[in-house]
Design a protein around this motif. Structure first.
Motif, mmCIF file in Angstrom:
data_model
loop_
_atom_site.group_PDB
_atom_site.id
_atom_site.type_symbol
_atom_site.label_atom_id
_atom_site.label_comp_id
_atom_site.label_asym_id
_atom_site.label_seq_id
_atom_site.Cartn_x
_atom_site.Cartn_y
_atom_site.Cartn_z
ATOM 1 N N ASP A 156 0.814 -1.390 0.228
ATOM 2 C CA ASP A 156 -0.155 -0.048 0.091
ATOM 3 C C ASP A 156 1.061 1.209 0.160
ATOM 4 O OD1 ASP A 156 -2.310 -1.386 -0.145
ATOM 5 O OD2 ASP A 156 -2.775 -1.244 2.188
ATOM 6 N N PHE A 157 2.040 1.325 0.909
ATOM 7 C CA PHE A 157 2.555 2.481 0.935
ATOM 8 C C PHE A 157 3.356 2.555 -0.330
ATOM 9 C CE2 PHE A 157 2.127 2.579 5.429
ATOM 10 C CZ PHE A 157 1.976 3.929 5.739
ATOM 11 N N LEU A 158 4.182 1.628 -0.850
ATOM 12 C CA LEU A 158 5.046 1.720 -2.055
ATOM 13 C C LEU A 158 4.266 2.043 -3.313
ATOM 14 C CD1 LEU A 158 7.175 -1.612 -1.836
ATOM 15 C CD2 LEU A 158 7.805 0.718 -1.500
ATOM 16 N N LYS A 159 2.856 1.783 -3.299
ATOM 17 C CA LYS A 159 2.039 2.132 -4.584
ATOM 18 C C LYS A 159 1.719 3.531 -4.808
ATOM 19 C CE LYS A 159 -0.298 -2.278 -5.852
ATOM 20 N NZ LYS A 159 -1.655 -2.782 -5.747
ATOM 21 N N ARG A 160 2.034 4.412 -3.577
ATOM 22 C CA ARG A 160 1.754 5.911 -3.654
ATOM 23 C C ARG A 160 3.180 6.561 -4.402
ATOM 24 N NH1 ARG A 160 0.658 6.947 2.717
ATOM 25 N NH2 ARG A 160 -0.992 5.671 3.158
ATOM 26 N N ARG A 161 2.970 7.173 -5.287
ATOM 27 C CA ARG A 161 3.764 7.532 -6.292
ATOM 28 C C ARG A 161 4.709 8.956 -6.067
ATOM 29 N NH1 ARG A 161 3.229 5.123 -11.731
ATOM 30 N NH2 ARG A 161 1.694 3.550 -11.570
ATOM 31 N N ASN A 162 4.301 9.434 -4.801
ATOM 32 C CA ASN A 162 4.602 10.694 -4.618
ATOM 33 C C ASN A 162 6.056 10.450 -3.688
ATOM 34 O OD1 ASN A 162 3.549 9.536 -2.398
ATOM 35 N ND2 ASN A 162 3.074 11.421 -1.208
ATOM 36 N N TRP A 163 6.722 9.312 -3.587
ATOM 37 C CA TRP A 163 7.666 9.341 -2.675
ATOM 38 C C TRP A 163 9.081 10.063 -3.375
ATOM 39 C CZ3 TRP A 163 5.648 8.893 1.668
ATOM 40 C CH2 TRP A 163 4.780 7.872 1.862
ATOM 41 N N SER A 164 10.004 10.553 -2.574
ATOM 42 C CA SER A 164 11.186 11.156 -3.333
ATOM 43 C C SER A 164 12.179 10.070 -3.420
ATOM 44 C CB SER A 164 11.765 12.392 -2.594
ATOM 45 O OG SER A 164 11.999 11.760 -1.280
ATOM 46 N N ALA A 165 12.218 9.226 -2.296
ATOM 47 C CA ALA A 165 13.212 8.042 -2.400
ATOM 48 C C ALA A 165 12.646 7.067 -1.183
ATOM 49 C CB ALA A 165 14.548 8.416 -2.134
ATOM 50 N N LEU A 166 13.507 6.137 -1.065
ATOM 51 C CA LEU A 166 13.134 4.850 -0.051
ATOM 52 C C LEU A 166 14.409 4.717 0.906
ATOM 53 C CD1 LEU A 166 11.524 1.977 -2.324
ATOM 54 C CD2 LEU A 166 10.277 4.184 -1.355
ATOM 55 N N LYS A 178 13.657 4.489 -8.553
ATOM 56 C CA LYS A 178 13.617 5.237 -7.268
ATOM 57 C C LYS A 178 14.867 5.210 -6.513
ATOM 58 C CE LYS A 178 9.942 6.709 -6.401
ATOM 59 N NZ LYS A 178 9.479 8.167 -7.076
ATOM 60 N N PRO A 179 15.438 6.287 -6.108
ATOM 61 C CA PRO A 179 16.737 6.214 -5.133
ATOM 62 C C PRO A 179 16.269 5.253 -4.029
ATOM 63 C CG PRO A 179 16.254 8.360 -5.898
ATOM 64 C CD PRO A 179 15.019 7.687 -6.277
ATOM 65 N N VAL A 180 17.138 4.533 -3.667
ATOM 66 C CA VAL A 180 17.020 3.860 -2.384
ATOM 67 C C VAL A 180 18.134 3.817 -1.361
ATOM 68 C CG1 VAL A 180 16.718 1.312 -1.498
ATOM 69 C CG2 VAL A 180 15.600 2.014 -3.526
ATOM 70 N N HIS A 207 18.831 1.925 -8.567
ATOM 71 C CA HIS A 207 19.300 3.228 -8.290
ATOM 72 C C HIS A 207 19.712 3.193 -6.563
ATOM 73 C CE1 HIS A 207 19.656 7.934 -7.898
ATOM 74 N NE2 HIS A 207 20.785 7.290 -7.522
ATOM 75 N N ILE A 208 20.874 2.525 -6.055
ATOM 76 C CA ILE A 208 20.799 2.208 -4.576
ATOM 77 C C ILE A 208 22.174 3.010 -4.104
ATOM 78 C CG2 ILE A 208 21.559 0.407 -2.912
ATOM 79 C CD1 ILE A 208 19.998 -1.373 -4.883
ATOM 80 N N ILE A 209 22.012 3.680 -3.021
ATOM 81 C CA ILE A 209 22.930 4.545 -2.315
ATOM 82 C C ILE A 209 23.082 3.895 -0.993
ATOM 83 C CG2 ILE A 209 23.634 6.718 -1.457
ATOM 84 C CD1 ILE A 209 20.806 6.737 -3.812
ATOM 85 N N THR A 210 24.250 3.500 -0.820
ATOM 86 C CA THR A 210 24.956 2.822 0.511
ATOM 87 C C THR A 210 25.455 3.538 1.399
ATOM 88 O OG1 THR A 210 25.200 0.671 -1.076
ATOM 89 C CG2 THR A 210 25.972 0.390 1.200
ATOM 90 N N GLY A 211 24.711 3.271 2.605
ATOM 91 C CA GLY A 211 25.591 4.170 3.903
ATOM 92 C C GLY A 211 26.544 3.269 4.519
ATOM 93 N N LYS A 212 26.895 3.684 5.657
ATOM 94 C CA LYS A 212 27.943 3.123 6.282
ATOM 95 C C LYS A 212 27.952 2.340 7.491
ATOM 96 C CE LYS A 212 30.761 7.438 5.277
ATOM 97 N NZ LYS A 212 31.605 8.653 5.850
#
Length: 243
Positions: A43-53, A76-78, A96-101
């Motif tokens: 339900d949350f993912l189907k909303r198309r207004n997210w800037s990123a996850l 979508k940036p993750v 499109h994945i950005i990895t943290g530390k």
């Protein structure tokens, strides 16, 4: 050397296989089991207004893959907390994945470097579990990042009878315990597992993936604690070879 693994069963199997390959004798004692809310996540993912996850545990993507109807999510940036979570995200179809530390606070700072803090910007979606540490969300608030949290799984505690713990510790008494979360460390000591450890193993090592996890261990056991040099499994397992 016997090593006690306190992870949930599915993750414990991978860790135990890695320990066996390293020449150790793994003993599994799952303290929690995940309960997933797949419909909530969808339900949350189907909303198309997210800037990123944002994802601070691979458990948030358990059983998920991008299929028909969710193709818009692929690029979508993750923001993934670490390498393992990033790998799982990639396997589900995100590109499109950005990895943290490896920890929530640094991930929030990474996100702040990518996303605008303007009130007009679309919010970030945080796919989260419960219980969870507040560090990630608190830091997002401090940095002015607009976000919404979707609790998509809960870690349910596993109950053990005292005689089961006693038998396990008598037959397979460990020389070291691996802790991957504050909740696991707290649960381990609330079950009073240490009372069942053979007397010769009272000085066994308590190996923690981060300082935050170590803080959940009672002060009386502080001499037994070692903390990984960075919050990831390879560095945690490397502690086993240290004296």
């Amino acid at each position: 050397m016997r090593v006690l693994v306190t992870r949930p069963e599915a993750k414990a199997r991978r860790t135990c296989a890695r320990l066996s390959a390293m020449g150790y004798q793994p003993v599994s004692l799952p303290l929690f089991q995940p309960e997933h809310f797949d419909a909530t996540r969808l339900d949350f993912l189907k909303r198309r207004n997210w800037s990123a996850l944002a994802i601070t545990s691979s458990e948030a993507l358990s059983g998920f893959s991008i299929g028909e109807g969710l193709a818009f999510l692929a690029d979508k940036p993750v923001f993934a907390v670490g390498q393992r979570t990033a790998c799982i995200a990639r396997g589900t179809g995100f590109t499109h994945i950005i990895t943290g530390k490896g920890d929530g606070q640094s991930l929030a700072r990474t996100i702040a470097g990518y996303l605008p803090s303007s009130p007009a910007a679309s919010p970030l979606l945080y796919l989260a579990g419960s219980p969870r540490a507040p560090d990630f969300e608190n830091t997002l608030h401090q940095l002015g990042i607009d976000f919404e949290t979707a609790t998509v799984y809960v870690m349910q505690p596993i109950e053990y009878a005292a005689y089961d713990l006693e038998n396990l510790m008598r037959d397979q008494s460990p020389s070291a315990v691996l802790f991957y979360s504050r909740a696991a460390a707290q649960r381990f000591f609330s079950l009073n597992v240490m009372r069942y450890i053979a007397s010769s193993e009272k000085c066994m090592r308590l190996l923690c993936i981060s300082r935050k996890v170590a803080e959940a261990i009672p002060a009386e056991f502080s001499p037994n604690i070692s903390i990984a040099h960075s919050p990831d499994e390879p560095r945690l397992l490397a502690l086993l070879a240290e004296t």
